[in-house]
Design an enzyme around this catalytic site. Structure first.
Site, PDB file in Angstrom:
ATOM      1  N   THR A  90     -11.128   2.188 -17.239  1.00 44.42           N
ATOM      2  CA  THR A  90     -10.797   1.415 -16.031  1.00 44.42           C
ATOM      3  C   THR A  90     -11.736   1.847 -14.903  1.00 44.42           C
ATOM      4  O   THR A  90     -12.516   2.797 -15.053  1.00 44.42           O
ATOM      5  CB  THR A  90      -9.344   1.676 -15.569  1.00 44.42           C
ATOM      6  OG1 THR A  90      -9.242   3.042 -15.172  1.00 44.42           O
ATOM      7  CG2 THR A  90      -8.318   1.366 -16.648  1.00 44.42           C
ATOM      8  N   ASN A 125       2.765   2.902 -10.706  1.00 40.75           N
ATOM      9  CA  ASN A 125       1.499   2.982 -11.439  1.00 40.75           C
ATOM     10  C   ASN A 125       0.301   3.278 -10.527  1.00 40.75           C
ATOM     11  O   ASN A 125      -0.663   3.890 -10.976  1.00 40.75           O
ATOM     12  CB  ASN A 125       1.275   1.658 -12.183  1.00 40.75           C
ATOM     13  CG  ASN A 125      -0.171   1.485 -12.618  1.00 40.75           C
ATOM     14  OD1 ASN A 125      -0.608   2.070 -13.613  1.00 40.75           O
ATOM     15  ND2 ASN A 125      -0.949   0.712 -11.848  1.00 40.75           N
ATOM     16  N   TYR A 174      -6.977  15.441  -8.147  1.00 42.66           N
ATOM     17  CA  TYR A 174      -6.364  14.560  -9.138  1.00 42.66           C
ATOM     18  C   TYR A 174      -5.459  15.303 -10.126  1.00 42.66           C
ATOM     19  O   TYR A 174      -4.301  14.910 -10.338  1.00 42.66           O
ATOM     20  CB  TYR A 174      -7.441  13.791  -9.915  1.00 42.66           C
ATOM     21  CG  TYR A 174      -6.839  12.803 -10.905  1.00 42.66           C
ATOM     22  CD1 TYR A 174      -6.269  11.615 -10.459  1.00 42.66           C
ATOM     23  CD2 TYR A 174      -6.810  13.074 -12.275  1.00 42.66           C
ATOM     24  CE1 TYR A 174      -5.690  10.709 -11.353  1.00 42.66           C
ATOM     25  CE2 TYR A 174      -6.244  12.173 -13.169  1.00 42.66           C
ATOM     26  CZ  TYR A 174      -5.681  10.996 -12.704  1.00 42.66           C
ATOM     27  OH  TYR A 174      -5.102  10.112 -13.586  1.00 42.66           O
ATOM     28  N   LYS A 233      -1.182  15.040 -10.611  1.00 42.05           N
ATOM     29  CA  LYS A 233      -0.416  14.537 -11.763  1.00 42.05           C
ATOM     30  C   LYS A 233       0.564  15.598 -12.259  1.00 42.05           C
ATOM     31  O   LYS A 233       1.650  15.262 -12.732  1.00 42.05           O
ATOM     32  CB  LYS A 233      -1.374  14.085 -12.873  1.00 42.05           C
ATOM     33  CG  LYS A 233      -2.175  12.827 -12.492  1.00 42.05           C
ATOM     34  CD  LYS A 233      -1.266  11.629 -12.199  1.00 42.05           C
ATOM     35  CE  LYS A 233      -2.044  10.369 -11.911  1.00 42.05           C
ATOM     36  NZ  LYS A 233      -1.184   9.204 -11.623  1.00 42.05           N
ATOM     37  N   ASP A 243       0.881  -1.177   0.000  1.00 40.17           N
ATOM     38  CA  ASP A 243       0.000   0.000   0.000  1.00 40.17           C
ATOM     39  C   ASP A 243       0.908   1.212   0.000  1.00 40.17           C
ATOM     40  O   ASP A 243       1.665   1.435   0.954  1.00 40.17           O
ATOM     41  CB  ASP A 243      -0.894  -0.013   1.246  1.00 40.17           C
ATOM     42  CG  ASP A 243      -1.852   1.174   1.281  1.00 40.17           C
ATOM     43  OD1 ASP A 243      -1.532   2.235   0.703  1.00 40.17           O
ATOM     44  OD2 ASP A 243      -2.926   1.043   1.887  1.00 40.17           O
TER      45      ASP A 243
END
Ligand SMILES: NC(=O)c1ccc[n+]([C@@H]2O[C@H](COP(=O)([O-])OP(=O)(O)OC[C@H]3O[C@@H](n4cnc5c(N)ncnc54)[C@H](OP(=O)(O)O)[C@@H]3O)[C@@H](O)[C@H]2O)c1
Length: 245
Positions: free
Chosen positions: A203, A88, A168, A172, A61
């Site tokens: 996904t 990833n 989010y 990134k 984790d």
């Protein structure tokens, strides 16, 4: 071309990570699937072993320091080194939380912090723990799965139709920046560090709204994992080449 890399893929039990693991295994590399639970990791690893891959799993984790350290110890015991670290694992949202917490007008800083813990701080935690094992490799490389959604040129475009998400998207942006810091700092040691964007892939992360398949989404991460030792470092690419930054 590198033969028989030992590669760890975080979040390798499903989605793009699972496909990165599968494609590396099919190329003959030894793959370790990092997964949050033993069951998820073992199930994914067993499926790839059934296809003939040399694949094992480790509980990892990225937000749990003890889990990350235990995973590094397990890899050291099992293989004594790591040739490729594929960071990833990532999330788009805090599980169960209202997405409104990522809208600047109603931001919930705990929600934003939660996303950064996985997408940014988790990468640093994992990379720190595995650096000694990468240093034991003759072909060390790191691939960070970032996103063009975080490109400054895209996020500053008012016509950009992508969702506004103060967790989010900046996570990134930060991850690509973090990648460049590692690339420059580790360059003298010969450790190659690159960021990739998988594309918009169907996904669980986006409730399968993506237009590409995980197989498509894994391609650039795999390509940058298997680069030669004199290959690039400090790049941000997708399958079409450099990503605007
Ligand atoms: N899908 C896209 O369109 C897209 C676009 C650009 C970038 N990306 C990036 O691609 C990467 C993979 O995403 P995906 O689309 O394949 O999503 P996904 O199907 O939701 O898979 C995410 C993976 O990350 C794991 N994970 C989440 N939190 C974790 C943690 N704290 N520790 C360890 N593992 C954790 C998940 O494990 P569990 O199974 O335990 O939840 C799962 O294995 C992410 O970094 C994402 O930001 C995706």
């Amino acid at each position: 071309m590198n033969s028989n890399l030992i590669a760890l893929v975080t979040g390798g039990n499903k989605g793009i990570g699972r496909e990165i693991a599968a494609q590396l295994a099919r190329l003959g590399h030894t793959v370790i699937i990092g997964a949050r639970t033993q069951q998820r990791g073992e199930e994914a690893a067993a499926q790839l072993r059934d296809e003939g891959g040399d694949v094992t799993a480790v509980v990892l984790d990225v937000t749990d320091q003890a889990s990350v350290e235990a995973a590094a110890e397990a890899v050291e015991e099992r293989y004594g080194r790591l040739d490729a670290l594929v960071n990833n694992a990532g999330i788009s949202n805090q599980p169960g939380a209202d997405f409104a917490g990522q809208l600047p007008r109603s931001a919930d800083v705990d929600h934003v912090r939660y996303v950064f813990e996985t997408n940014v701080f988790g990468v640093i935690t994992v990379t720190s723990a595995f650096l000694p094992l990468l240093r034991a490799s003759k072909t060390p490389r790191i691939v960070n799965v970032s996103s063009s959604a975080g490109s400054l040129s895209a996020i500053s475009d008012f016509a950009n139709p992508d969702p506004i998400a103060v967790g989010y998207v900046p996570s990134k942006t930060a991850l690509t920046s973090v990648t460049m810091m590692y690339a420059r700092d580790l360059h003298p040691e010969g450790i190659l560090v690159n960021a990739v964007c998988p594309g918009f892939i169907a996904t669980d992360l986006n409730n399968h709204h993506g237009t590409g398949t995980p197989r498509d989404g894994a391609r650039q991460a795999v390509a940058m994992t298997i680069i030669d030792t004199d290959g690039p470092t400090g790049t941000f690419t997708d399958v079409n080449g450099p990503v605007a930054w």
